[in-house]
Design an enzyme around this catalytic site. Sequence first.
Site, mmCIF file in Angstrom:
data_model
loop_
_atom_site.group_PDB
_atom_site.id
_atom_site.type_symbol
_atom_site.label_atom_id
_atom_site.label_comp_id
_atom_site.label_asym_id
_atom_site.label_seq_id
_atom_site.Cartn_x
_atom_site.Cartn_y
_atom_site.Cartn_z
ATOM 1 N N ARG A 122 57.636 52.649 37.566
ATOM 2 C CA ARG A 122 58.783 53.277 38.226
ATOM 3 C C ARG A 122 59.528 52.332 39.167
ATOM 4 N NH1 ARG A 122 61.495 55.806 39.141
ATOM 5 N NH2 ARG A 122 61.267 57.743 40.268
ATOM 6 N N ASP A 169 60.332 65.909 30.900
ATOM 7 C CA ASP A 169 60.576 66.873 31.980
ATOM 8 C C ASP A 169 61.205 68.124 31.394
ATOM 9 O OD1 ASP A 169 60.542 66.787 35.167
ATOM 10 O OD2 ASP A 169 62.180 68.070 34.481
ATOM 11 N N TYR A 228 66.788 76.467 37.720
ATOM 12 C CA TYR A 228 67.412 75.158 37.966
ATOM 13 C C TYR A 228 68.849 75.124 37.469
ATOM 14 C CZ TYR A 228 62.790 73.410 39.155
ATOM 15 O OH TYR A 228 61.594 73.230 39.766
ATOM 16 N N ARG A 243 50.759 67.292 35.163
ATOM 17 C CA ARG A 243 51.350 66.130 35.835
ATOM 18 C C ARG A 243 50.382 64.951 35.933
ATOM 19 N NH1 ARG A 243 56.043 66.693 39.228
ATOM 20 N NH2 ARG A 243 57.251 68.407 38.393
ATOM 21 N N ARG A 260 52.813 59.908 39.958
ATOM 22 C CA ARG A 260 52.854 58.953 41.063
ATOM 23 C C ARG A 260 51.528 58.677 41.760
ATOM 24 N NH1 ARG A 260 58.181 61.903 43.140
ATOM 25 N NH2 ARG A 260 56.735 63.555 42.599
#
Length: 357
Positions: free
Chosen positions: A45, A81, A157, A32, A36
Site C-alpha cells: 500500500r 471491496d 453507501y 478482512r 493493514r
Amino acid sequence: MPPQTLAINRKDLFLRACRGEALPRVPVWMMRQAGRYLPEYREIRTKHAFLEVCKTPQLAVEVSIQPFRRLDVDAVIVFSDILILAEAMGLPLELGDAGPNLPNPVRSKLDVDRLKIFDPEAETGFLPEAIRRIVKSVGPEVPVLGFAGAPWTLACYMVEGKAKEGFGTVKSFLYHEPKVFRALLHRIAQATIPYLKAQIAAGAAAVQLFDTWCGELNLQDYEEFALPPVQEIIAGLGSSAPVIYYTKASQHLLSAAARSGANVLSVDWRVDLAEIRKTLGPRIALQGNVDPAVLFAPPDKIRDVTLATIGSLAGHGHILNLGHGILQNTPVENAQLFIETGQRALIQHASPAAQVR
Ligand code: CP3
C-alpha cells in the site's frame, strides 16, 4: 501417517461445514484477513492506492494470498471491496484514508434509473481474473471465496455517499419513497447476481454477502426492505455455490435472516452460537463469532475464547471466524494464535486419525 482415505482437503472441509455436517475440525479464516495488520500488505500500500490494488489482478492476487502464506488460513477471500459494484453501476468512487466517498450519491428516482446493470467480465473483469489466478496459485484443494455487499448495506453507501455520517439520509429515502427505495434495492440485486455468478464461474468455492448495516433496521423494515433483495440474489444464484450471509448487530433479525436462503449465517460476538443453533436448527450452518477485539487480549484469553466458541457448536456446521473484520492494529502473532488454536482444537466426535491436508 493415517490412511489416505481419511484425509480430506480444506475445500471439502469448508464445503462440509457449509452443508451443516459434522467436522473433523472447524475450518477457520478471518474477515478482512488481507489488510493493514499485515506488514507485507502495508508495504504494497505504500506503492499502490487501495483501488489500484483491487483493480490490478497481480496485486489483488498477491494481497489475497498474503494471509494464507503467513497464517495458513483455511480459506482465501479475494481482495476487493463491496463498493466496486457501486462504481460499476455508475457511481464514481473514492477510497482514501478517510474511508469511502461517493461524490454523486443516489437521491432520486432518476438516479436509480440511471444505475447500470453491467457485464461483470467486461466492466469488473479484474475480479474474476484475480479469482482464477488465486485458484491456480493455491490449487484446487483450498477454497477461494468471492463476495459482494448485500443490497441494503450497499444502498447505505450509495445514498449516504459517506459511511461516517449515520443513516439519516438513507432512512429518510426509505420512509419518504419506499417504492423508489425498493427499486434501488432490486436493481442492486439484479446487478449482484451476474457479478457473483462471474466469481463462481472463475472458481470461487463459496460466496459471502456482507450486510454490515442491517442491524440498523427494526425487524419490520428489515423484512420489508433488506431481506427480499437478499433472497432474490440467493435464489438467482441457484445451487451454483454455497452462500454465507454476514449480518452484524442483528440478534433481533436472525430468525428472519435464516429465511434468506443462505447456507451459512455469519454472526457477530453479541450472539450466543449454541442458543442460535437451538433456535434455527442444525440445517443452517453458522460462521463466527470471536470479537475481533479479543485479538488484543493476552494469549490465554485468546485461546479460551476461541476454544469456547468452537465448543459451543461442537464441530457441527461451523466455520470459525471473527464476528467482524480483523482490526487494523491487531498483532500478527495474535491472529496466528487464533488460527492455530482453531485448527488444533480437538472435537469430541472426530476420529483421531482424521486429517486435513
Ligand atoms: O476480507 C478480506 O480480506 C477481503 C477484502 C475486503 C475489503 N473490504 C478490503 C478493504 C472485504 C470483504 C471488504 C468488505 C467491505 N468493504 C465491507 C463489508 C464488511 C465490513 O468490514 O463491514 C464494507 C462495509 C466495505 C466498505 C469499506 N471499504 C469501508 C467502510 C472502508 C474503510 C474502512 C477501513 O477499514 O479503512 C473500506 C476500505 C477497505 N476495504 C480496506 C480494506 C483492506 C482498507 C483500505 C486500505 O488499505 O487503506
